[in-house]
Design an enzyme around this catalytic site. Structure first.
Site, PDB file in Angstrom:
ATOM      1  N   ASN A   8       1.346  -1.504  -0.154  1.00 56.59           N
ATOM      2  CA  ASN A   8      -0.392   0.034  -0.093  1.00 56.59           C
ATOM      3  C   ASN A   8       1.090   1.444   0.193  1.00 56.59           C
ATOM      4  OD1 ASN A   8      -1.565   1.826   0.574  1.00 56.59           O
ATOM      5  ND2 ASN A   8      -2.536   0.905   2.256  1.00 56.59           N
ATOM      6  N   LYS A  10       0.072   3.992   0.059  1.00 60.97           N
ATOM      7  CA  LYS A  10      -0.325   5.527   0.645  1.00 60.97           C
ATOM      8  C   LYS A  10       0.042   6.680  -0.787  1.00 60.97           C
ATOM      9  CE  LYS A  10      -0.277   3.254   5.110  1.00 60.97           C
ATOM     10  NZ  LYS A  10       0.002   3.529   5.819  1.00 60.97           N
ATOM     11  N   HIS A  93      -9.846   1.393   5.216  1.00 64.66           N
ATOM     12  CA  HIS A  93      -8.462   1.853   5.956  1.00 64.66           C
ATOM     13  C   HIS A  93      -8.805   2.958   6.912  1.00 64.66           C
ATOM     14  CE1 HIS A  93      -4.377   2.951   6.797  1.00 64.66           C
ATOM     15  NE2 HIS A  93      -3.788   1.345   5.502  1.00 64.66           N
ATOM     16  N   GLU A 163      -5.664  -4.757  10.279  1.00 66.16           N
ATOM     17  CA  GLU A 163      -4.563  -4.047  11.006  1.00 66.16           C
ATOM     18  C   GLU A 163      -4.831  -2.837  12.492  1.00 66.16           C
ATOM     19  OE1 GLU A 163      -2.569  -2.537   6.782  1.00 66.16           O
ATOM     20  OE2 GLU A 163      -4.354  -1.633   7.747  1.00 66.16           O
ATOM     21  N   GLY A 169       2.526   2.565  10.559  1.00 69.08           N
ATOM     22  CA  GLY A 169       2.990   3.902  10.616  1.00 69.08           C
ATOM     23  C   GLY A 169       4.198   3.844  11.172  1.00 69.08           C
ATOM     24  N   SER A 211       3.146  -1.339  10.221  1.00 68.59           N
ATOM     25  CA  SER A 211       4.235  -1.650  10.743  1.00 68.59           C
ATOM     26  C   SER A 211       5.369  -3.124  10.312  1.00 68.59           C
ATOM     27  CB  SER A 211       5.091  -1.221  12.059  1.00 68.59           C
ATOM     28  OG  SER A 211       4.905  -0.046  12.291  1.00 68.59           O
ATOM     29  N   GLY A 232       2.659  -0.931   4.113  1.00 70.53           N
ATOM     30  CA  GLY A 232       2.617   0.283   4.236  1.00 70.53           C
ATOM     31  C   GLY A 232       4.536   1.065   3.582  1.00 70.53           C
TER      32      GLY A 232
HETATM   33  P1  13P Z   1       2.939   0.366   7.552  1.00 69.05           P
HETATM   34  O1  13P Z   1       3.249  -0.670   7.761  1.00 69.05           O
HETATM   35  O2  13P Z   1       3.891   1.451   7.220  1.00 69.05           O
HETATM   36  O3  13P Z   1       2.708   1.319   9.224  1.00 69.05           O
HETATM   37  O4  13P Z   1       1.484   0.851   7.054  1.00 69.05           O
HETATM   38  C1  13P Z   1       0.683  -0.212   7.396  1.00 69.05           C
HETATM   39  C2  13P Z   1      -0.493  -0.232   7.101  1.00 69.05           C
HETATM   40  O5  13P Z   1      -1.228   0.950   7.057  1.00 69.05           O
HETATM   41  C3  13P Z   1      -0.887  -0.837   5.308  1.00 69.05           C
HETATM   42  O6  13P Z   1      -1.685  -0.528   4.683  1.00 69.05           O
END
Ligand code: 13P
Length: 252
Positions: A8, A10, A93, A163, A169, A211, A232
């Site tokens: 993802n 983002k 999400h 998640e 994040g 993460s 992410g």
């Molecule tokens: P991170 O892996 O950066 O924590 O993000 C996870 C996420 O929200 C994937 O959709």
């Protein structure tokens, strides 16, 4: 069965040029992995990725409008995504839920995606954990609302991603343990089985996200029971992404 690894991106990278570069690097780094790979890019880069060539990577979007067409300024419909060749779409999400997504909209998004033969990747997860375990009911409700009035035969075409919001994040309070992921994995299966039946539960992939990186990816997919990962930050580093794909494909 092949594990599913979803990237993802983002709101990254910052330009089309960088998106092209990242995707080309991702393509180089997937060589040798047998996992199912999906890249969910920002709307504006979907066609760019398609032009470079998806190979065996599934093209994914990060969101979709809950409405089908019409006067929706800034909206992108499921049929528009389908016409671009999008095969997967993240729904619900936590970052979108925090901005505006309601349970009712998430349910409509799933219905529109299924109608357009796009696989929804439904994200669920609690904002925090409490001693009384009320977070279990919180996640159960997210699933129940998301699946409202969706026939059992269609539910098996949905991917669920657990998640926990507190683990997502750069501002995550901590990473989740594989035990915590497993507890929720088992619980989600029970919730889905109550809505559908045992047979369908076996067909629905449940991913973990928050993460995850190359240091714990293997644990989440073995001890944590996850059928794959929703990544992410780790998906923005082609080498890291490649390492995780390798780990996924080595799991028996
Ligand atoms: P991170 O892996 O950066 O924590 O993000 C996870 C996420 O929200 C994937 O959709």
């Amino acid at each position: 069965m092949k594990k599913i690894i979803v990237g993802n991106w983002k709101m990254n990278p910052a330009s089309k040029k960088e998106a092209e570069k990242l995707f080309k690097e991702v393509k180089k780094n997937i060589v040798g992995s047998k996992a199912n790979i999906i890249v969910c890019a920002p709307f504006v880069y979907l066609e760019t990725l398609k032009k470079i060539g998806m190979g065996r990577i599934g093209l994914g979007s990060q969101n979709v409008s809950h409405l089908e067409s019409g006067a929706v300024t800034g909206g992108v419909s499921a049929s528009m995504l389908a016409s671009l060749g999008v095969k997967y779409c993240i729904v619900g999400h936590s970052e979108c839920r925090a901005l505006s997504d309601t349970d009712q909209q998430i349910n409509l998004k799933i219905k529109n995606l299924l109608k357009n033969k796009i696989t929804p990747i439904l994200c669920v997860g609690e904002r925090e954990r409490d001693e009384a375990h009320t977070y279990l009911q919180f996640v159960a409700n997210q699933i129940k609302y998301a699946f409202l009035d969706i026939p059992k035969s269609a539910i098996k075409n949905i991917i669920i991603a657990y998640e926990p919001v507190w683990a997502i994040g750069a501002s995550a309070t901590r990473t989740a343990t594989s035990e915590e992921a497993l507890e929720m994995n088992i619980f989600i299966k029970k919730v889905v089985s109550d809505i559908t039946d045992e047979k369908i539960v076996k067909e629905i992939p449940i991913l973990y996200g928050g993460s995850a990186d190359e240091s714990d990816a293997g644990n989440f997919m073995t001890l944590g029971g996850a059928f794959g990962l929703l990544l992410g930050r780790a998906s923005l580093d082609a080498k890291k992404f490649g390492k995780i794909l390798k780990i996924a494909s080595d799991i028996k």
